[in-house]
Design a protein around this motif. Sequence first.
Motif, PDB file in Angstrom:
ATOM      1  N   GLN A  42     -24.261 -11.360 -56.277  1.00  0.00           N
ATOM      2  CA  GLN A  42     -23.546 -12.486 -56.865  1.00  0.00           C
ATOM      3  C   GLN A  42     -23.525 -12.404 -58.388  1.00  0.00           C
ATOM      4  OE1 GLN A  42     -21.780 -14.770 -55.056  1.00  0.00           O
ATOM      5  NE2 GLN A  42     -22.356 -13.410 -53.373  1.00  0.00           N
ATOM      6  N   LEU A  43     -24.630 -11.976 -58.990  1.00  0.00           N
ATOM      7  CA  LEU A  43     -24.671 -11.852 -60.442  1.00  0.00           C
ATOM      8  C   LEU A  43     -23.756 -10.719 -60.907  1.00  0.00           C
ATOM      9  CD1 LEU A  43     -25.803 -12.802 -63.099  1.00  0.00           C
ATOM     10  CD2 LEU A  43     -27.833 -11.402 -62.717  1.00  0.00           C
ATOM     11  N   MET A  44     -23.696  -9.625 -60.163  1.00  0.00           N
ATOM     12  CA  MET A  44     -22.802  -8.525 -60.523  1.00  0.00           C
ATOM     13  C   MET A  44     -21.337  -8.969 -60.492  1.00  0.00           C
ATOM     14  SD  MET A  44     -24.558  -5.339 -58.503  1.00  0.00           S
ATOM     15  CE  MET A  44     -26.330  -5.087 -58.600  1.00  0.00           C
ATOM     16  N   LEU A  45     -20.982  -9.802 -59.522  1.00  0.00           N
ATOM     17  CA  LEU A  45     -19.606 -10.301 -59.462  1.00  0.00           C
ATOM     18  C   LEU A  45     -19.247 -11.042 -60.744  1.00  0.00           C
ATOM     19  CD1 LEU A  45     -19.329 -11.641 -55.781  1.00  0.00           C
ATOM     20  CD2 LEU A  45     -18.423  -9.505 -56.718  1.00  0.00           C
ATOM     21  N   ARG A  46     -20.205 -11.819 -61.279  1.00  0.00           N
ATOM     22  CA  ARG A  46     -19.927 -12.586 -62.496  1.00  0.00           C
ATOM     23  C   ARG A  46     -19.757 -11.679 -63.706  1.00  0.00           C
ATOM     24  NH1 ARG A  46     -20.688 -15.203 -57.865  1.00  0.00           N
ATOM     25  NH2 ARG A  46     -20.290 -17.434 -58.083  1.00  0.00           N
TER      26      ARG A  46
END
Length: 531
Positions: A375-379
């Motif tokens: 999820q953090l990589m998507l951001r």
Amino acid sequence: MAIGTLASRITGFLRTAMLVAALGTGALADAYNTANTVPFIVYDLLLGGILTAVVVPLIVRAREENPEYGAKYEQRLFTLAVLGLAAMTAAAVALGPVFISIYGDAMDGDQRDLAVLFARLFAVQIFFLGVSAFAGAILNTRKRFGAPMWAPVLNNIVICCTAAAFIVVSTGRVGPENITDGQIMLLAGGTIGGMALQTLALWPSLRGSGFRWRPRLDFRKGELGRIGSMAIWSLSYVVITQVGFAVTTRLANAAGVMGREEDLGDVGYTPYFNAYQLFQLPYAIIGVSVITALLPRMSEHAAGGRLQEVRDDFSNGLRLCTVIILPAAGLMALLGQDIAVVLFAHGQTSVDNAQVIAQVLQLFAIALVPFAAYQLMLRVFYAMQDTRTPTFISVGVVATNVAMAVTAYKILPTDKIIVGIAGGFALAQTVGAALGWMVLRRRLGGMDGRRVFTTYLKLAVALWPLIGFAYATHAILDAWIGAGTLSGLLSLAVGSAGGGLLYLLFAKLLRVGEVQSMISMVAGRLPGGRR
């Protein structure tokens, strides 16, 4: 932010427990939960991904170029969102039967009729959900993070009161075949009213931030095209992920129907749904807080071409998240049965029903760390205004999830199907994190991997004393008191507290800097602490 989210999730826990006590985990609960998922699915499909991936970075960049232009641009986006939400809500009300056919195809008779009615009624939430999310996005771009974290508490309180009222007015076991019109309207009114109150609660903070909505649609040349070019990929990402969700939901509902036919108890969508709510708690408390704060800052750094600072933001956020998420995953895997019994083995839900939730939760626990990282990589991609790459990555994630879910449905016993589906979800999130890491490593010129994995290794070592203490506590209390709610509650309280202290102690001895940062941050927020 984390404190607000914690309050939201604790009351959300209570809401889930109250609904399980009121509705059970069988046919009535499956109809309610499947129908109540529809508004969130429609919102995610048509607006949710756009808000996360498009609106925040675009508003931040517009303000960077010219504050006055940024304010007008914000007004135009909000007006477009309100009009779009109204149209989406009307369409969703009309398409209620279609959604139930997609997500609950195995339902029939009274259960299907009730699910369709709920789907039509609950669709009204789409408007409030969208306005609330858009208002929260605007507040985030203005660095005001508190209100969006606290507002869901009001929603949860309303739902808790609704569930309590349902228990009071109900006698005996209520199912789709004997639920009354009054009970239906009570559930629908409370569910919709809670979301409406959550939305209204954001307006004082919006006004305090200086935002005044003045409807306008005077988009400049190229503005809609820029939104559309980013939104189309974001929409594609959401469509792909929702395909995976539709498959897993249909299979879980089908498992529930087969379980009742085979007299295996409640082994369908509701246990899976409840376990997923528990699984998301640690990520929501720390992960969402960190991600929400980082996205505007990463967007500013990306807009200025400062990719080194974007990489540092990601590394700091990931390591800080892991400090909380890793021990939470360990406790979920070890004490999953105690958690489920304490929270859910009440009212119309038996201990056996709670144990089903526990088995699913323990598989979900494996997914917690890779899920948060993914999820953090998507951001990071969204901060760089890249919505295309996450779409391609999602194909691998969803393909893995669907393949594993179908395999579980085909080869596992009926009462283990949802457990297998949860295992497939864990594997899919790991695939997503691995693919995201490889792509971003090339894009950013590295991922600060040495520091990230060194922190992971130290925290993994510090985790073992926690696991040992929690396991010993659970075993001693089970032998002394016997399995049940009391021993489960004591295991959670003593095992989590004692194990948590050991985890912090060993992490400090191993010189994990993020642990000290977390302790200092919390201490600074306590009365008398330095901020």
